[in-house]
Scaffold this motif. Structure first.
Motif, PDB file in Angstrom:
ATOM      1  N   SER A  53       0.837  -1.195   0.000  1.00  0.00           N
ATOM      2  CA  SER A  53       0.000   0.000   0.000  1.00  0.00           C
ATOM      3  C   SER A  53       0.873   1.247   0.000  1.00  0.00           C
ATOM      4  N   GLY A  54       1.947   1.206   0.778  1.00  0.00           N
ATOM      5  CA  GLY A  54       2.872   2.337   0.828  1.00  0.00           C
ATOM      6  C   GLY A  54       3.578   2.566  -0.492  1.00  0.00           C
ATOM      7  N   LYS A  55       3.991   1.476  -1.136  1.00  0.00           N
ATOM      8  CA  LYS A  55       4.653   1.588  -2.439  1.00  0.00           C
ATOM      9  C   LYS A  55       3.675   2.144  -3.475  1.00  0.00           C
ATOM     10  N   ALA A  56       2.406   1.731  -3.385  1.00  0.00           N
ATOM     11  CA  ALA A  56       1.391   2.255  -4.302  1.00  0.00           C
ATOM     12  C   ALA A  56       1.217   3.750  -4.086  1.00  0.00           C
ATOM     13  N   LEU A  57       1.177   4.175  -2.824  1.00  0.00           N
ATOM     14  CA  LEU A  57       1.043   5.600  -2.515  1.00  0.00           C
ATOM     15  C   LEU A  57       2.226   6.393  -3.069  1.00  0.00           C
ATOM     16  N   ARG A  95       1.888   9.159  -6.067  1.00  0.00           N
ATOM     17  CA  ARG A  95       2.347  10.518  -5.765  1.00  0.00           C
ATOM     18  C   ARG A  95       3.403  10.957  -6.780  1.00  0.00           C
ATOM     19  N   TYR A  96       4.316  10.064  -7.096  1.00  0.00           N
ATOM     20  CA  TYR A  96       5.353  10.358  -8.089  1.00  0.00           C
ATOM     21  C   TYR A  96       4.730  10.601  -9.469  1.00  0.00           C
ATOM     22  N   ARG A  97       3.761   9.761  -9.824  1.00  0.00           N
ATOM     23  CA  ARG A  97       3.078   9.906 -11.123  1.00  0.00           C
ATOM     24  C   ARG A  97       2.432  11.279 -11.258  1.00  0.00           C
ATOM     25  N   GLU A  98       1.874  11.780 -10.161  1.00  0.00           N
ATOM     26  CA  GLU A  98       1.216  13.081 -10.188  1.00  0.00           C
ATOM     27  C   GLU A  98       2.205  14.237 -10.046  1.00  0.00           C
ATOM     28  N   GLY A  99       3.486  13.917  -9.830  1.00  0.00           N
ATOM     29  CA  GLY A  99       4.506  14.954  -9.733  1.00  0.00           C
ATOM     30  C   GLY A  99       4.445  15.752  -8.445  1.00  0.00           C
ATOM     31  N   LEU A 100       4.036  15.106  -7.365  1.00  0.00           N
ATOM     32  CA  LEU A 100       3.890  15.793  -6.088  1.00  0.00           C
ATOM     33  C   LEU A 100       4.963  15.358  -5.098  1.00  0.00           C
ATOM     34  N   THR A 101       5.375  16.277  -4.265  1.00  0.00           N
ATOM     35  CA  THR A 101       6.257  15.939  -3.150  1.00  0.00           C
ATOM     36  C   THR A 101       5.368  15.546  -1.973  1.00  0.00           C
ATOM     37  N   GLN A 102       5.980  14.974  -0.959  1.00  0.00           N
ATOM     38  CA  GLN A 102       5.215  14.637   0.238  1.00  0.00           C
ATOM     39  C   GLN A 102       4.633  15.895   0.880  1.00  0.00           C
ATOM     40  N   ILE A 103       5.390  16.962   0.848  1.00  0.00           N
ATOM     41  CA  ILE A 103       4.918  18.225   1.431  1.00  0.00           C
ATOM     42  C   ILE A 103       3.706  18.745   0.668  1.00  0.00           C
ATOM     43  N   GLN A 104       3.751  18.701  -0.659  1.00  0.00           N
ATOM     44  CA  GLN A 104       2.615  19.163  -1.465  1.00  0.00           C
ATOM     45  C   GLN A 104       1.381  18.293  -1.206  1.00  0.00           C
ATOM     46  N   LEU A 105       1.584  16.973  -1.142  1.00  0.00           N
ATOM     47  CA  LEU A 105       0.462  16.075  -0.867  1.00  0.00           C
ATOM     48  C   LEU A 105      -0.097  16.349   0.522  1.00  0.00           C
ATOM     49  N   SER A 106       0.782  16.628   1.459  1.00  0.00           N
ATOM     50  CA  SER A 106       0.362  16.962   2.817  1.00  0.00           C
ATOM     51  C   SER A 106      -0.527  18.202   2.826  1.00  0.00           C
ATOM     52  N   GLU A 107      -0.133  19.223   2.106  1.00  0.00           N
ATOM     53  CA  GLU A 107      -0.911  20.461   2.042  1.00  0.00           C
ATOM     54  C   GLU A 107      -2.263  20.236   1.368  1.00  0.00           C
ATOM     55  N   MET A 108      -2.299  19.378   0.366  1.00  0.00           N
ATOM     56  CA  MET A 108      -3.536  19.130  -0.374  1.00  0.00           C
ATOM     57  C   MET A 108      -4.527  18.269   0.407  1.00  0.00           C
ATOM     58  N   THR A 109      -4.025  17.400   1.274  1.00  0.00           N
ATOM     59  CA  THR A 109      -4.892  16.469   1.999  1.00  0.00           C
ATOM     60  C   THR A 109      -5.104  16.836   3.460  1.00  0.00           C
ATOM     61  N   GLY A 110      -4.218  17.655   4.002  1.00  0.00           N
ATOM     62  CA  GLY A 110      -4.296  17.964   5.425  1.00  0.00           C
ATOM     63  C   GLY A 110      -3.674  16.869   6.291  1.00  0.00           C
ATOM     64  N   ILE A 111      -3.005  15.924   5.668  1.00  0.00           N
ATOM     65  CA  ILE A 111      -2.324  14.844   6.379  1.00  0.00           C
ATOM     66  C   ILE A 111      -0.892  15.296   6.642  1.00  0.00           C
ATOM     67  N   PRO A 112      -0.409  15.201   7.874  1.00  0.00           N
ATOM     68  CA  PRO A 112       0.965  15.615   8.144  1.00  0.00           C
ATOM     69  C   PRO A 112       1.972  14.885   7.247  1.00  0.00           C
ATOM     70  N   GLN A 113       2.985  15.601   6.785  1.00  0.00           N
ATOM     71  CA  GLN A 113       3.991  15.029   5.890  1.00  0.00           C
ATOM     72  C   GLN A 113       4.659  13.820   6.531  1.00  0.00           C
ATOM     73  N   ARG A 114       4.888  13.876   7.832  1.00  0.00           N
ATOM     74  CA  ARG A 114       5.509  12.761   8.555  1.00  0.00           C
ATOM     75  C   ARG A 114       4.650  11.497   8.433  1.00  0.00           C
ATOM     76  N   HIS A 115       3.328  11.649   8.490  1.00  0.00           N
ATOM     77  CA  HIS A 115       2.434  10.506   8.359  1.00  0.00           C
ATOM     78  C   HIS A 115       2.487   9.925   6.939  1.00  0.00           C
ATOM     79  N   ILE A 116       2.569  10.802   5.945  1.00  0.00           N
ATOM     80  CA  ILE A 116       2.679  10.326   4.560  1.00  0.00           C
ATOM     81  C   ILE A 116       3.956   9.520   4.395  1.00  0.00           C
ATOM     82  N   SER A 117       5.043  10.011   4.941  1.00  0.00           N
ATOM     83  CA  SER A 117       6.318   9.293   4.882  1.00  0.00           C
ATOM     84  C   SER A 117       6.203   7.929   5.560  1.00  0.00           C
ATOM     85  N   GLU A 118       5.580   7.892   6.724  1.00  0.00           N
ATOM     86  CA  GLU A 118       5.404   6.628   7.453  1.00  0.00           C
ATOM     87  C   GLU A 118       4.520   5.653   6.675  1.00  0.00           C
ATOM     88  N   MET A 119       3.478   6.165   6.012  1.00  0.00           N
ATOM     89  CA  MET A 119       2.612   5.303   5.202  1.00  0.00           C
ATOM     90  C   MET A 119       3.390   4.731   4.023  1.00  0.00           C
TER      91      MET A 119
END
Length: 117
Positions: free
Chosen positions: A58-62, A66-90
């Motif tokens: 699931s993490g590899k899929a995420l 994210r890479y396919r959409e050209g987003l960084t973890q920080i950008q995804l964090s801002e768009m979803t409201g999920i902390p960047q640290r949590h995205i990294s952990e996922m």
């Protein structure tokens, strides 16, 4: 306000034919010459990575989406409201992706949330 990412156009089509079995190989060769691929030779993507646990997949899929959409973890964090640290952990399989989290990610990343479950 959340910004929608671009949707990728569908550039492929799946065909199904009904015909004589003795001409199957010839039909496949003809279609391969046109750039088609015989999907009977393919395996489900989860089966292609037996070395990863379900959580890691699931993490590899995420990370891949994210890479396919050209987003960084920080950008995804801002768009979803999920902390960047949590995205990294996922992405590293250290935090599970629950159904509600998967829905939030799927909506922003233009993909079915079921990919992450």
């Amino acid at each position: 306000m959340q910004e929608r990412t671009k949707k990728h156009p569908i550039e492929s089509v799946e065909l199904r034919f009904l015909g004589p079995i003795v001409k199957r190989a010839r039909a496949i060769q003809s279609l391969k010459a046109l750039g088609f691929v015989d999907i009977l030779d393919s395996v489900p993507w989860r089966d292609a990575y037996p070395e990863y646990s379900e959580g890691q997949l699931s993490g590899k899929a995420l990370a891949g989406v994210r890479y396919r959409e050209g987003l960084t973890q920080i950008q995804l964090s801002e768009m979803t409201g999920i902390p960047q640290r949590h995205i990294s952990e996922m992405e590293n399989g250290k935090r599970p992706i629950g159904k509600e989290m998967a829905k939030r990610l799927g909506k922003v990343l233009n993909i079915s949330y079921k990919v992450f479950l």
